[in-house]
Design an enzyme around this catalytic site. Structure first.
Site, PDB file in Angstrom:
ATOM      1  N   ASP A  46      -5.753  -0.240  -1.668  1.00 51.73           N
ATOM      2  CA  ASP A  46      -6.490  -1.795  -2.674  1.00 51.73           C
ATOM      3  C   ASP A  46      -7.746  -1.931  -2.059  1.00 51.73           C
ATOM      4  O   ASP A  46      -8.590  -2.370  -0.823  1.00 51.73           O
ATOM      5  CB  ASP A  46      -5.821  -2.674  -3.358  1.00 51.73           C
ATOM      6  CG  ASP A  46      -5.639  -3.743  -2.206  1.00 51.73           C
ATOM      7  OD1 ASP A  46      -5.396  -3.097  -0.461  1.00 51.73           O
ATOM      8  OD2 ASP A  46      -6.085  -4.471  -1.627  1.00 51.73           O
ATOM      9  N   ASP A 100      -4.911   1.646  10.802  1.00 49.53           N
ATOM     10  CA  ASP A 100      -6.081   1.146  11.506  1.00 49.53           C
ATOM     11  C   ASP A 100      -5.805   0.820  12.916  1.00 49.53           C
ATOM     12  O   ASP A 100      -5.866   1.823  13.597  1.00 49.53           O
ATOM     13  CB  ASP A 100      -6.114  -0.201  10.405  1.00 49.53           C
ATOM     14  CG  ASP A 100      -7.989   0.321  10.307  1.00 49.53           C
ATOM     15  OD1 ASP A 100      -8.318  -0.306  11.528  1.00 49.53           O
ATOM     16  OD2 ASP A 100      -7.935   0.086   9.574  1.00 49.53           O
ATOM     17  N   ASP A 158       0.460   3.505   4.160  1.00 45.32           N
ATOM     18  CA  ASP A 158      -0.506   4.080   3.483  1.00 45.32           C
ATOM     19  C   ASP A 158      -1.155   4.486   4.163  1.00 45.32           C
ATOM     20  O   ASP A 158      -1.389   5.577   4.289  1.00 45.32           O
ATOM     21  CB  ASP A 158      -0.586   3.047   2.244  1.00 45.32           C
ATOM     22  CG  ASP A 158      -0.989   1.781   3.333  1.00 45.32           C
ATOM     23  OD1 ASP A 158      -1.236   1.244   4.735  1.00 45.32           O
ATOM     24  OD2 ASP A 158      -1.288   0.773   2.175  1.00 45.32           O
ATOM     25  N   ARG A 200      -5.409   0.654  -6.438  1.00 44.25           N
ATOM     26  CA  ARG A 200      -4.446   1.673  -5.839  1.00 44.25           C
ATOM     27  C   ARG A 200      -4.001   2.273  -6.978  1.00 44.25           C
ATOM     28  O   ARG A 200      -3.295   3.616  -6.656  1.00 44.25           O
ATOM     29  CB  ARG A 200      -3.569   0.271  -5.776  1.00 44.25           C
ATOM     30  CG  ARG A 200      -3.290  -0.519  -4.410  1.00 44.25           C
ATOM     31  CD  ARG A 200      -2.294  -1.454  -4.738  1.00 44.25           C
ATOM     32  NE  ARG A 200      -2.495  -3.049  -3.759  1.00 44.25           N
ATOM     33  CZ  ARG A 200      -2.367  -2.886  -2.865  1.00 44.25           C
ATOM     34  NH1 ARG A 200      -2.432  -1.900  -1.964  1.00 44.25           N
ATOM     35  NH2 ARG A 200      -2.721  -4.470  -2.235  1.00 44.25           N
ATOM     36  N   GLY A 213       1.301  -1.196  -0.444  1.00 40.05           N
ATOM     37  CA  GLY A 213      -0.549   0.124  -0.284  1.00 40.05           C
ATOM     38  C   GLY A 213       0.553   1.180  -0.174  1.00 40.05           C
ATOM     39  O   GLY A 213       0.060   2.455  -0.623  1.00 40.05           O
ATOM     40  N   LYS A 217      -6.600   6.574  11.319  1.00 34.04           N
ATOM     41  CA  LYS A 217      -8.187   5.962  11.118  1.00 34.04           C
ATOM     42  C   LYS A 217      -7.951   6.400  12.928  1.00 34.04           C
ATOM     43  O   LYS A 217      -8.079   5.262  13.763  1.00 34.04           O
ATOM     44  CB  LYS A 217      -9.380   5.065  11.093  1.00 34.04           C
ATOM     45  CG  LYS A 217      -9.228   4.976   9.460  1.00 34.04           C
ATOM     46  CD  LYS A 217      -9.382   3.644   9.040  1.00 34.04           C
ATOM     47  CE  LYS A 217      -9.965   3.318   7.764  1.00 34.04           C
ATOM     48  NZ  LYS A 217     -10.395   2.083   7.381  1.00 34.04           N
ATOM     49  N   PHE A 273     -13.985   2.363   5.032  1.00 33.05           N
ATOM     50  CA  PHE A 273     -12.520   1.558   4.291  1.00 33.05           C
ATOM     51  C   PHE A 273     -12.781   2.429   2.854  1.00 33.05           C
ATOM     52  O   PHE A 273     -13.391   2.920   2.729  1.00 33.05           O
ATOM     53  CB  PHE A 273     -13.371  -0.145   3.735  1.00 33.05           C
ATOM     54  CG  PHE A 273     -13.073  -0.210   3.030  1.00 33.05           C
ATOM     55  CD1 PHE A 273     -11.595  -1.357   3.335  1.00 33.05           C
ATOM     56  CD2 PHE A 273     -12.717  -0.472   1.361  1.00 33.05           C
ATOM     57  CE1 PHE A 273     -10.701  -2.329   2.457  1.00 33.05           C
ATOM     58  CE2 PHE A 273     -11.483  -1.000   0.545  1.00 33.05           C
ATOM     59  CZ  PHE A 273     -10.533  -1.965   1.340  1.00 33.05           C
TER      60      PHE A 273
HETATM   61  P1  IMP Z   1      -4.138  -1.827  10.605  1.00 33.54           P
HETATM   62  O1  IMP Z   1      -2.390  -2.992  11.140  1.00 33.54           O
HETATM   63  O2  IMP Z   1      -4.788  -2.865  11.233  1.00 33.54           O
HETATM   64  O3  IMP Z   1      -3.632  -0.789  11.480  1.00 33.54           O
HETATM   65  O4  IMP Z   1      -3.994  -2.401   9.569  1.00 33.54           O
HETATM   66  C1  IMP Z   1      -3.032  -1.020   8.703  1.00 33.54           C
HETATM   67  C2  IMP Z   1      -3.211  -1.925   6.949  1.00 33.54           C
HETATM   68  O5  IMP Z   1      -4.135  -2.690   6.851  1.00 33.54           O
HETATM   69  C3  IMP Z   1      -2.684  -1.361   6.477  1.00 33.54           C
HETATM   70  O6  IMP Z   1      -1.348  -1.092   5.657  1.00 33.54           O
HETATM   71  C4  IMP Z   1      -3.567  -1.239   4.935  1.00 33.54           C
HETATM   72  O7  IMP Z   1      -2.961  -2.233   4.153  1.00 33.54           O
HETATM   73  C5  IMP Z   1      -4.807  -2.240   5.247  1.00 33.54           C
HETATM   74  N1  IMP Z   1      -6.201  -1.519   5.882  1.00 33.54           N
HETATM   75  C6  IMP Z   1      -6.597  -0.912   6.828  1.00 33.54           C
HETATM   76  N2  IMP Z   1      -7.315  -0.250   6.195  1.00 33.54           N
HETATM   77  C7  IMP Z   1      -7.974  -0.037   5.144  1.00 33.54           C
HETATM   78  C8  IMP Z   1      -8.654   0.766   4.317  1.00 33.54           C
HETATM   79  O8  IMP Z   1      -9.748   1.657   4.694  1.00 33.54           O
HETATM   80  N3  IMP Z   1      -8.551   0.504   3.476  1.00 33.54           N
HETATM   81  C9  IMP Z   1      -7.796  -0.675   2.452  1.00 33.54           C
HETATM   82  N4  IMP Z   1      -6.881  -1.221   3.154  1.00 33.54           N
HETATM   83  C10 IMP Z   1      -6.882  -0.606   5.007  1.00 33.54           C
HETATM   84 MG    MG Z   2      -0.405  -1.027   4.521  1.00 29.85          MG
END
Ligand code: IMP
Ligand code: MG
Length: 178
Positions: free
Chosen positions: A162, A106, A103, A168, A48, A134, A155
């Site tokens: 993606d 979350d 990128d 992307r 990403g 977020k 999302f």
């Molecule tokens: P985390 O580990 O929950 O912080 O999520 C991080 C990863 O999940 C990011 O690097 C993204 O690849 C993917 N991700 C999280 N939210 C989104 C979204 O809204 N759209 C697309 N990919 C996401």
């Molecule tokens: Mg990522």
């Protein structure tokens, strides 16, 4: 209203290409100021972050290197089944200033994995740059030092992000259309 269809879903633009570029200029200026005279290593998280990393890195005027790592899924042989392994570390980072480039942050689980890995590698300093954040979903306490945009817990796609592999290449950020 700018809308796109990706596979079975509709998305609408929430952050324009122009707004992203303006924010990139601001973040790069901040990093260039914060590390004037120092050498830094940027670590982009694939897939990403490739677009954000490239756009940010071309605005950096420090002595700098960039490398990319990836969380790879494979079927582990242990009982927990699917394991995600961090691959691609081939840079010596000991006593270096590292800026992790994501990128989107979350829950923060991915970020925590990366940071733990960097701590093991005895880096001098760790900073985090995330294009999108977020806050409502974030469940860790690692500070995010450079944030492009804070967005609602919905999302999003585009600008490297993606939906099932697609979207992307969109130059702006889109959210799922209701
Ligand atoms: P985390 O580990 O929950 O912080 O999520 C991080 C990863 O999940 C990011 O690097 C993204 O690849 C993917 N991700 C999280 N939210 C989104 C979204 O809204 N759209 C697309 N990919 C996401
Ligand atoms: Mg990522």
């Amino acid at each position: 209203m700018n809308e796109v269809r990706i596979l079975d879903k509709k998305f609408r633009e929430i952050i324009s290409e122009q707004a992203i570029k303006k924010r990139l200029d601001e973040i790069a200026l901040q990093i260039n100021r914060d590390f004037t005279g120092s050498e830094v290593i940027f670590v982009g998280i694939l897939n990403g972050a490739f677009m954000f990393a490239a756009d940010l890195f071309r605005r950096i005027d420090l002595k700098a290197r960039i490398t990319f790592v990836k969380l790879a899924s494979y079927q582990g042989t242990n009982s927990s089944g699917s394991v995600k392994e961090l691959i691609g570390w081939n840079e010596d980072m000991e006593n270096k200033i590292v800026i992790v480039v994501e990128d989107i942050v979350d829950t923060g689980a991915t970020l925590e994995r990366i940071v733990n890995e960097l701590v093991i590698r005895n880096v001098a300093e760790i900073k985090i740059a995330a294009m999108l954040f977020k806050p409502e979903a974030y469940m860790r306490d690692i500070p995010i030092n450079y944030i492009g945009f804070e967005i609602p817990n919905k999302f999003v796609i585009g600008y490297g992000l993606d939906y099932n592999g697609y979207g992307r290449n969109l130059p702006s950020v889109y959210t799922l259309f209701k």
